[in-house]
Design a protein around this motif. Structure first.
Motif, PDB file in Angstrom:
ATOM      1  N   THR A  16       0.853  -1.188   0.000  1.00  0.00           N
ATOM      2  CA  THR A  16       0.000   0.000   0.000  1.00  0.00           C
ATOM      3  C   THR A  16       0.887   1.236   0.000  1.00  0.00           C
ATOM      4  O   THR A  16       2.091   1.146   0.157  1.00  0.00           O
ATOM      5  CB  THR A  16      -0.898   0.073   1.255  1.00  0.00           C
ATOM      6  N   LYS A  18       0.442   3.477   2.307  1.00  0.00           N
ATOM      7  CA  LYS A  18       0.092   3.970   3.634  1.00  0.00           C
ATOM      8  C   LYS A  18       1.334   3.945   4.498  1.00  0.00           C
ATOM      9  O   LYS A  18       2.108   3.006   4.469  1.00  0.00           O
ATOM     10  CB  LYS A  18      -0.977   3.088   4.286  1.00  0.00           C
ATOM     11  N   SER A  44      -1.298   8.751   3.312  1.00  0.00           N
ATOM     12  CA  SER A  44      -1.853   7.658   2.520  1.00  0.00           C
ATOM     13  C   SER A  44      -2.135   8.163   1.118  1.00  0.00           C
ATOM     14  O   SER A  44      -2.274   9.369   0.897  1.00  0.00           O
ATOM     15  CB  SER A  44      -3.144   7.161   3.167  1.00  0.00           C
ATOM     16  N   PRO A 119      -5.750   1.243   9.736  1.00  0.00           N
ATOM     17  CA  PRO A 119      -6.448   1.511   8.467  1.00  0.00           C
ATOM     18  C   PRO A 119      -7.791   2.214   8.658  1.00  0.00           C
ATOM     19  O   PRO A 119      -8.194   3.024   7.818  1.00  0.00           O
ATOM     20  CB  PRO A 119      -6.619   0.125   7.838  1.00  0.00           C
TER      21      PRO A 119
END
Length: 142
Positions: A16, A18, A44, A119
């Motif tokens: 990801t 992130k 993010s 998340p």
């Protein structure tokens, strides 16, 4: 017992865009309960910019997550959905990420922080940015 600094650094979530940059992380024993307090910067591909977030995790109580944004003023605190208004002030809001009532258990202290609260916090920030733009909350919830 004094606070104990644990670590400082960046955690990248696999596959990801992130990231979680840990500024401070403390272990604290308060009122006979162990607390982990993390002050972090999150970013993010879901949202623009970086936000400061404080995660306070407890042994026996629900975690407390606070998002810092200097654009949050007194009048805006009253309008922001999915926060604990009682514990929010201009510049910082304690966010509500899960529902823990009526026997429904979306989060428990035995769950993995990086797979749940982290998340979910990124998603909350994404929906918060949409809310700032449109005035409508798209994040669902109660």
């Amino acid at each position: 017992m004094r606070n104990l600094l644990i670590t400082k650094g960046r955690i990248e979530a696999a596959n990801t865009n992130k990231s979680l940059f840990i500024e401070k992380c403390f272990l604290n024993k308060k009122k006979r309960e162990l607390q982990i307090i993390m002050m972090v910067k999150v970013s993010s591909d879901l949202f623009d910019g970086e936000y400061k977030v404080k995660f306070t995790l407890f042994e026996k109580k629900r975690p407390q997550i606070t998002v810092y944004d200097s654009e949050i003023t007194t009048d805006k605190v009253e309008k922001i959905p999915h926060i604990f208004k009682k514990y929010s002030i201009p510049g910082e809001v304690r966010i509500c990420l899960y529902y823990n009532g009526n026997g429904k258990r979306e989060y428990g202290n035995d769950m993995d922080f990086l797979k749940t609260l982290f998340p979910w916090t990124l998603e909350w920030i994404y929906f918060y940015q949409l809310f700032k733009e449109t005035g409508k909350w798209y994040g669902g919830g109660i």
